[in-house]
Design an enzyme around this catalytic site. Structure first.
Site, PDB file in Angstrom:
ATOM      1  N   ALA A   1       0.837  -1.212   0.000  1.00 62.75           N
ATOM      2  CA  ALA A   1       0.000   0.000   0.000  1.00 62.75           C
ATOM      3  C   ALA A   1       0.872   1.263   0.000  1.00 62.75           C
ATOM      4  O   ALA A   1       1.969   1.253   0.550  1.00 62.75           O
ATOM      5  CB  ALA A   1      -0.923  -0.010   1.216  1.00 62.75           C
ATOM      6  N   PRO A   2       0.405   2.332  -0.656  1.00 67.39           N
ATOM      7  CA  PRO A   2      -0.900   2.473  -1.303  1.00 67.39           C
ATOM      8  C   PRO A   2      -0.965   1.971  -2.745  1.00 67.39           C
ATOM      9  O   PRO A   2      -2.028   2.005  -3.348  1.00 67.39           O
ATOM     10  CB  PRO A   2      -1.134   3.991  -1.286  1.00 67.39           C
ATOM     11  CG  PRO A   2       0.249   4.554  -1.386  1.00 67.39           C
ATOM     12  CD  PRO A   2       1.130   3.626  -0.598  1.00 67.39           C
ATOM     13  N   GLY A   3       0.165   1.532  -3.319  1.00 63.07           N
ATOM     14  CA  GLY A   3       0.086   0.900  -4.627  1.00 63.07           C
ATOM     15  C   GLY A   3       0.984   1.461  -5.706  1.00 63.07           C
ATOM     16  O   GLY A   3       0.967   0.984  -6.832  1.00 63.07           O
ATOM     17  N   GLY A   4       1.777   2.487  -5.389  1.00 61.44           N
ATOM     18  CA  GLY A   4       2.634   3.069  -6.416  1.00 61.44           C
ATOM     19  C   GLY A   4       3.594   2.066  -7.013  1.00 61.44           C
ATOM     20  O   GLY A   4       3.789   2.009  -8.234  1.00 61.44           O
TER      21      GLY A   4
ATOM     22  N   CYS B   1      12.244   4.295   2.903  1.00 62.97           N
ATOM     23  CA  CYS B   1      12.208   5.744   2.724  1.00 62.97           C
ATOM     24  C   CYS B   1      12.880   6.421   3.911  1.00 62.97           C
ATOM     25  O   CYS B   1      12.367   7.383   4.470  1.00 62.97           O
ATOM     26  CB  CYS B   1      10.781   6.250   2.514  1.00 62.97           C
ATOM     27  SG  CYS B   1       9.648   5.866   3.860  1.00 62.97           S
TER      28      CYS B   1
END
Length: 459
Positions: free
Chosen positions: A105-108, A225
């Site tokens: 998630a969120p799916g990028g 990240c």
């Protein structure tokens, strides 16, 4: 923003006064926004500026998009931090592979992986959060991906179901989020060195389970990240030293806006750590990111599948009459390759008609959110097409389409209202605005376009 004192002390020690000042100054600047074009669809209609390409990523550009624009709702664009585009890109997945996005998630990243597969092979997109998995499903659906299994499980549960199964696994691990400081005050408030170590331990737990699912010789893409060496270089060194992985060079990436890993921050006996990639905000590409590509050593051992019980063979199949209801709707549309042999694969579960990417009987014991392509719902003596089918049909040119006349009609439709139209099309139809397909509708005899845009997506 007020950066945590411990964070500043840490990076002064790691980077020195001059480089750490550049980092701290960059963290005070605005985030860089970008978007990707969907190459599965005809993106020529996109009106956003393409004057500033993102380095190294094809069909990606700097700029801000609006979630109520037709480009977004039709799945032609995806808003994504430019640095976050790289994990899926460096995976370099090949057509026909079995691919896992473990923390999806969120799916990028899943949309990037699914786009690269072009409908061939299997994409499993898993998210442990029951809340976040909803956004994952929406984004994969909007992107027009028909070969994805979306699951909502922890990594240990998934590993029991898919031993030695995947050719490529992407683990964008939950982390301390230092690279998100420009975007999230919450990440700043939550940061402390103890939390960094907590994240490191959790990352190892997840990777142990990912290792069970990856074929020997398979590819592991690990990303975070955060800037933290404990969660970046140290994790990669642990994968090499404890789990017998090999770091692979990412030779096709050459931008001067991308830095490399630091062996001296983890294990100086592993100079290959310099083959990993680091994205610093002061390099002005995007937010903070770390990416490594590794391969799993060993020879692949075929895992025998459990024999399926014969009495389950046709449990999910449709009757001839039910197939005819579906055919009455589908015959009006041009079908993409993923739907050409739909009759042979179609399954039924609690009224939901779908083309599974993995046989439903093979998925017992895990929580499945969506399996492949859901075509719609069987109701009494009829079939009602669903939103995912509309988005997949939008991958190819269609004639059975009502194109809304203006922005006012488009906004009304997104809000869930009916629209009066002048159209030769009758019955179920795709709905578009400015030529961009984004929904199903149904045109009545008196020219009313009934609204089938999902309630959960209405603006």
């Amino acid at each position: 923003m007020e950066l945590p004192a411990g964070f500043k002390e840490k990076y002064v020690a790691l980077l020195g006064e001059s480089e750490s000042d550049k980092l701290f100054e960059a963290l005070q600047a605005d985030e860089r926004k970008a978007y990707r074009l969907n190459t599965l669809k005809d993106s020529d209609k996109v009106t956003y500026s393409k004057n500033m390409p993102v380095p190294e990523i094809k069909q990606a550009y700097y700029g801000e998009i609006n979630g109520t624009d037709p480009e977004w709702v039709s799945g032609l664009v995806y808003s994504q931090d430019p640095s976050a585009m790289f994990p899926a890109h460096v995976a370099q997945v090949r057509l026909g592979e079995k691919v896992l996005d473990l923390c999806a998630a969120p799916g990028g990243k899943s949309t990037g992986l699914g786009e690269a597969l072009e409908g061939k092979g299997i994409l499993v997109s898993n998210e442990i959060s029951a809340t976040r998995v909803k956004a994952l499903r929406e984004n994969i659906e909007r992107w027009g991906i028909a070969n994805a299994l979306i699951t909502n499980n922890d990594s240990a549960t998934l590993a029991k179901k898919f031993p030695n199964y995947f050719d490529t696994i992407l683990v964008d691990a939950p982390c301390s989020g230092e690279g998100m400081f420009r975007k999230s005050q919450e990440a700043i408030d939550y940061w402390n060195q103890d939390y960094v170590i907590t994240c490191q331990n959790r990352q190892k737990e997840i990777l142990v389970e990912a290792d069970k699912m990856l074929k020997p010789g398979g590819k592991l893409v690990y990303s975070t990240c955060t800037f933290s060496p404990e969660e970046d270089e140290e994790i990669v060194a642990w994968l090499v030293n404890d789990l017998n992985y090999k770091i692979e060079p990412i030779e096709f990436i050459s931008s001067d806006k991308i830095s490399h890993g630091h062996p001296e921050w983890a294990d100086e006996n592993l100079p290959e750590l310099a083959e990993t990639l680091r994205f610093w905000p002061q390099d002005n590409l995007g937010e903070g990111q770390f990416v490594a590509v590794l391969t799993k050593n060993g020879e692949f051992v075929e895992v025998s599948e459990k024999k399926k019980k014969k009495n389950l063979a046709n449990k999910n199949k449709l009757s001839a009459q039910e197939l005819s209801y579906v055919a009455d709707v589908l015959e009006k549309f041009n079908l993409p390759a993923t739907l050409q042999d739909w009759k042979a694969k179609l399954c039924l579960s609690n009224g939901h008609v779908f083309l599974p990417v993995i046989a439903p009987n093979d998925l017992k014991g895990i929580k499945v959110i969506n399996n492949g392509l859901e075509l719609g719902l069987l109701k009494k003596n009829r079939f009602e097409p669903g939103h995912q089918l509309a988005m997949v049909l939008g991958d190819v040119k269609q004639e059975q389409v009502v194109d809304l006349a203006n922005k006012e009609e488009f906004d009304k439709y997104l809000h869930g209202e009916t629209v009066n139209v002048t159209s030769k099309v009758k019955g179920f139809s795709l709905v578009s605005y400015q030529g961009m397909i984004f929904s199903f509708g149904k045109v009545t005899g008196n020219g009313v376009l009934k609204n089938f845009y999902p309630k959960g997506l209405r603006k």
